[in-house]
Scaffold this active site. Sequence first.
Site, PDB file in Angstrom:
ATOM      1  N   SER A 144       2.655   9.191   1.836  1.00  0.00           N
ATOM      2  CA  SER A 144       3.213   7.879   2.140  1.00  0.00           C
ATOM      3  C   SER A 144       3.808   7.297   0.872  1.00  0.00           C
ATOM      4  O   SER A 144       3.269   7.498  -0.230  1.00  0.00           O
ATOM      5  CB  SER A 144       2.132   6.933   2.664  1.00  0.00           C
ATOM      6  N   TYR A 158      -5.979   3.247   1.913  1.00  0.00           N
ATOM      7  CA  TYR A 158      -4.935   4.088   2.500  1.00  0.00           C
ATOM      8  C   TYR A 158      -4.021   4.636   1.408  1.00  0.00           C
ATOM      9  O   TYR A 158      -3.740   5.843   1.362  1.00  0.00           O
ATOM     10  CB  TYR A 158      -4.124   3.277   3.504  1.00  0.00           C
TER      11      TYR A 158
END
Length: 249
Positions: A144, A158
Amino acid sequence: MGRTLTGKVALITGGGRGIGAGIARALASDCADVAISYFASAAKAKDVVREIEAMGVRAVAFEADQADPSEVEALVKAVVEHFGHLDILVNNAGAAAFGAIDDPASDLPALARVMAINVGGVVAAVRAAAPLMGEGGRIISIGSTAAPHFPIGGLGDYAASKAAVAAYSRSWARELGPRGITVNTVQPGPIDTDMNPSNGPLSGVLTPLTALGRYGRPEEVGAAVAFLASPAASYITGATLDVDGGCNA
């Protein structure tokens, strides 16, 4: 439809929907046989399998919890038993949870599961798959653009999990390079999926962060993965490719 992956077998974890389904379609369009895993979307996974089979290649779906290393190992073995070999592993299954570091109401079990899936599940899959791959094998993990930079608080777990994936991939590229196996990371930005729709609650924050002024599409991530899985990317390993519309430009 290209034929660059004819004879190859690909496993896409979390391939039953969203980005994973887009990757599965992209690899199938290049004539790879495709296995996908799912955890909570059996009906969608079956739809993806039917769609891929209609493209003229073989496809199968297996249920597996990426947070459980034993299930991940069994998944890899099931794919090899079904198709006879494994050439491409795409670590796509992932989870996200919000939680500010000083928020006493943070769902700590949910945050722990993020790490178990996003890091532990990837490690387990690579450990199980790498010994079974031969020369020309491809390992591609979906990270990501939150890993190197994300201007929103509460996503530390995350972002850290995705940064770990990129770090692992660079190390694995060194370890597996002598065997002719490449290892790379694709880092999507905001992608229009049911988990993060382009008209959802985060769109007002995320869309302006992109240079292109829009969310990406799953097939755009799939195209990047298909390239890295192809013979054309044979000299690319240990790389991180942003597919983020310019978020980190």
